[in-house]
Scaffold this motif. Structure first.
Motif, PDB file in Angstrom:
ATOM      1  N   ASP A  65       0.856  -1.193   0.000  1.00  0.00           N
ATOM      2  CA  ASP A  65       0.000   0.000   0.000  1.00  0.00           C
ATOM      3  C   ASP A  65       0.893   1.244   0.000  1.00  0.00           C
ATOM      4  O   ASP A  65       1.456   1.614   1.024  1.00  0.00           O
ATOM      5  CB  ASP A  65      -0.919  -0.016   1.219  1.00  0.00           C
ATOM      6  CG  ASP A  65      -1.805   1.225   1.303  1.00  0.00           C
ATOM      7  OD1 ASP A  65      -1.858   1.993   0.327  1.00  0.00           O
ATOM      8  OD2 ASP A  65      -2.434   1.418   2.358  1.00  0.00           O
ATOM      9  N   SER A  67      -0.172   4.363  -0.907  1.00  0.00           N
ATOM     10  CA  SER A  67      -0.924   5.610  -0.734  1.00  0.00           C
ATOM     11  C   SER A  67      -1.654   5.714   0.597  1.00  0.00           C
ATOM     12  O   SER A  67      -2.350   6.690   0.854  1.00  0.00           O
ATOM     13  CB  SER A  67      -1.932   5.768  -1.873  1.00  0.00           C
ATOM     14  OG  SER A  67      -2.761   4.623  -1.965  1.00  0.00           O
ATOM     15  N   ASP A  73      -1.292  -1.553  -4.008  1.00  0.00           N
ATOM     16  CA  ASP A  73      -1.078  -0.999  -5.338  1.00  0.00           C
ATOM     17  C   ASP A  73      -0.094  -1.894  -6.090  1.00  0.00           C
ATOM     18  O   ASP A  73       0.502  -2.806  -5.514  1.00  0.00           O
ATOM     19  CB  ASP A  73      -0.542   0.433  -5.220  1.00  0.00           C
ATOM     20  CG  ASP A  73      -1.437   1.315  -4.358  1.00  0.00           C
ATOM     21  OD1 ASP A  73      -2.627   1.414  -4.684  1.00  0.00           O
ATOM     22  OD2 ASP A  73      -0.939   1.870  -3.356  1.00  0.00           O
ATOM     23  N   TRP A  86       0.668   1.588 -10.527  1.00  0.00           N
ATOM     24  CA  TRP A  86      -0.773   1.665 -10.694  1.00  0.00           C
ATOM     25  C   TRP A  86      -1.396   1.755  -9.297  1.00  0.00           C
ATOM     26  O   TRP A  86      -1.180   0.869  -8.449  1.00  0.00           O
ATOM     27  CB  TRP A  86      -1.313   0.417 -11.389  1.00  0.00           C
ATOM     28  CG  TRP A  86      -1.071   0.370 -12.873  1.00  0.00           C
ATOM     29  CD1 TRP A  86      -0.353   1.255 -13.621  1.00  0.00           C
ATOM     30  CD2 TRP A  86      -1.543  -0.644 -13.773  1.00  0.00           C
ATOM     31  NE1 TRP A  86      -0.338   0.860 -14.931  1.00  0.00           N
ATOM     32  CE2 TRP A  86      -1.070  -0.294 -15.064  1.00  0.00           C
ATOM     33  CE3 TRP A  86      -2.313  -1.792 -13.608  1.00  0.00           C
ATOM     34  CZ2 TRP A  86      -1.350  -1.077 -16.183  1.00  0.00           C
ATOM     35  CZ3 TRP A  86      -2.590  -2.574 -14.729  1.00  0.00           C
ATOM     36  CH2 TRP A  86      -2.113  -2.213 -16.006  1.00  0.00           C
ATOM     37  N   THR A  87      -2.145   2.812  -9.043  1.00  0.00           N
ATOM     38  CA  THR A  87      -2.901   2.935  -7.803  1.00  0.00           C
ATOM     39  C   THR A  87      -4.220   2.206  -7.982  1.00  0.00           C
ATOM     40  O   THR A  87      -4.951   2.460  -8.954  1.00  0.00           O
ATOM     41  CB  THR A  87      -3.142   4.415  -7.454  1.00  0.00           C
ATOM     42  OG1 THR A  87      -1.881   5.073  -7.336  1.00  0.00           O
ATOM     43  CG2 THR A  87      -3.899   4.547  -6.139  1.00  0.00           C
ATOM     44  N   MET A  88      -4.532   1.308  -7.046  1.00  0.00           N
ATOM     45  CA  MET A  88      -5.638   0.377  -7.245  1.00  0.00           C
ATOM     46  C   MET A  88      -6.763   0.582  -6.234  1.00  0.00           C
ATOM     47  O   MET A  88      -6.550   1.034  -5.113  1.00  0.00           O
ATOM     48  CB  MET A  88      -5.133  -1.064  -7.131  1.00  0.00           C
ATOM     49  CG  MET A  88      -3.992  -1.422  -8.079  1.00  0.00           C
ATOM     50  SD  MET A  88      -4.437  -1.325  -9.824  1.00  0.00           S
ATOM     51  CE  MET A  88      -5.664  -2.644  -9.938  1.00  0.00           C
ATOM     52  N   ARG A  93      -8.042   0.010 -11.780  1.00  0.00           N
ATOM     53  CA  ARG A  93      -6.900   0.913 -11.761  1.00  0.00           C
ATOM     54  C   ARG A  93      -7.407   2.346 -11.656  1.00  0.00           C
ATOM     55  O   ARG A  93      -8.150   2.825 -12.516  1.00  0.00           O
ATOM     56  CB  ARG A  93      -6.057   0.740 -13.024  1.00  0.00           C
ATOM     57  CG  ARG A  93      -4.827   1.639 -13.057  1.00  0.00           C
ATOM     58  CD  ARG A  93      -4.020   1.439 -14.316  1.00  0.00           C
ATOM     59  NE  ARG A  93      -4.766   1.828 -15.508  1.00  0.00           N
ATOM     60  CZ  ARG A  93      -4.312   1.709 -16.758  1.00  0.00           C
ATOM     61  NH1 ARG A  93      -3.127   1.171 -16.973  1.00  0.00           N
ATOM     62  NH2 ARG A  93      -5.042   2.084 -17.780  1.00  0.00           N
ATOM     63  N   ASP A 139       3.322   7.835  -5.277  1.00  0.00           N
ATOM     64  CA  ASP A 139       4.258   7.633  -6.377  1.00  0.00           C
ATOM     65  C   ASP A 139       5.432   8.609  -6.347  1.00  0.00           C
ATOM     66  O   ASP A 139       6.241   8.638  -7.272  1.00  0.00           O
ATOM     67  CB  ASP A 139       3.526   7.741  -7.715  1.00  0.00           C
ATOM     68  CG  ASP A 139       2.861   9.099  -7.905  1.00  0.00           C
ATOM     69  OD1 ASP A 139       2.848   9.907  -6.956  1.00  0.00           O
ATOM     70  OD2 ASP A 139       2.323   9.346  -9.006  1.00  0.00           O
TER      71      ASP A 139
END
Length: 359
Positions: A65, A67, A73, A86-88, A93, A139
């Protein structure tokens, strides 16, 4: 048969478990959860409960994780060194972004929360033995720290919090089986100590919190005999070593995660000849129950075992040799499969934990 039985064990059932081992360590049989709504209420619908108990509501760091939203992610590494995230949200996505461009001589053996901010950071390792830590905010690279160097005979096995201070530490293993722990505080090494020696054919199959004490433990798997041992840890010290079971050697431990949301790490097995998958739900070193979850061809590798949905239960991300990605969102034996997208074969998913795809 899908569930291989032998005189030693039944992979899809496991041994009989005493009922007094079914209670989560530190809790009692009279725990009101989940009948008390204060234990699970989620007023804003973000998948993270309102109660501040870190075990229930995801305020503790979750694997991969970046974020701090309670959901794993995906970090990709191209063969020329380019890093993309890629933030999930589950299998969806939310965004994709460039992270950095380390030279291709750098590998990424692990990610973990080294700073204690409940956001994953990136550990880089060069063949010459040098280590660098990128401390992350989603990121964005906040800072880069040179951690030092080890001899080329050493390899990083994984990173996890062994001391219970909320900060990841680094496990190394030498080619003769000697294992050492570097206790870390962000980009600062606090000390290094020997864990033990585990020569081949023993391998460190997984690192995770199997006894729900907030400290990472080590799962060993002897690939020649099938024997599985759990080392319950306190820092670099082994507080208890248990024989979990012995499984037929056609089955390999290929990952671990909490698939049923009880706070204990569970074991994911895969048949090396067919790709069949099975799970043992664990209570510390004791298998509570086992079940098969499906057959996936060996052209699909297990890329990540982590909680992508924010529900406190580990999911499985697969990557095909063509670059395609599929996710199984798990609830014990129940799964919901979704296509996540596709990349080119030159992109590899970075594994945040120990995963064996050597089939």
């Amino acid at each position: 048969a899908v569930c291989v039985s032998s005189a030693r064990t039944d992979l899809c059932r496991g041994p009989v478990v005493p009922t007094n081992r079914l209670v989560r360590r530190g809790s009692t049989a009279t725990d009101a959860f989940p009948l008390d709504p204060t234990e699970w209420a989620d007023a804003d619908g973000d998948g993270i409960g309102d109660n501040t108990d870190p075990d229930i509501n995801g305020t503790a760091y979750k694997r991969a994780d970046f974020s701090r939203d309670g959901r794993a992610d995906i970090l990709f590494h191209r063969n020329d060194g380019l890093l993309v995230m890629w933030t999930m949200n589950g299998s969806a996505r939310i965004s994709g972004s460039l992270v950095g461009y380390p030279p291709p001589v750098w590998q990424i053996p692990a990610v973990g929360d080294f700073g204690g901010d409940r956001k994953a950071d990136i550990l880089l390792f060069k063949d010459s033995g040098q280590l660098t830590l990128w401390e992350m905010d989603a990121d964005q690279v906040l800072r880069k720290s040179q951690l030092g160097a080890v001899f080329p005979a050493w390899r990083v096995v994984g990173a996890a919090d062994f001391g219970g201070d909320g900060k990841a530490d680094i496990v190394f293993r030498r080619n003769d089986g000697l294992a050492v722990l570097w206790e870390m505080d962000g980009g600062t090494r606090l000390g290094g100590n020997i864990i033990g020696i585990f020569p081949a054919p023993d391998r460190i199959a997984s690192i995770g919190d199997f006894n729900a004490d907030g400290k990472a433990d080590i799962l060993l798997h002897n690939v020649a005999t099938g024997r599985i041992d759990l080392l319950e840890m306190n820092g670099h010290r082994i507080t208890w070593r248990s024989v979990v079971s012995t499984v037929p050697t056609v089955w390999l431990v290929t990952g671990t995660g909490d698939f049923n949301g009880d706070g204990f790490e569970d074991i994911l097995f895969r048949r090396r000849d067919s790709g069949q998958l099975a799970i043992w739900e664990m209570n510390g070193p004791v298998p509570v129950k086992g079940y098969r979850i499906g057959l996936v061809f060996l052209s699909w590798k297990i890329a990540i075992v982590a909680d992508f949905g924010g529900d406190g239960k580990a999911d499985i991300l697969f990557q095909r040799d063509t670059g395609h990605l599929v996710m199984w969102e798990m609830n014990s034996a129940q799964k919901s499969g979704s296509s996540v997208g596709a990349t080119k074969p030159t992109w590899a998913v970075i594994q945040p934990s120990v995963i064996d795809n050597s089939f």
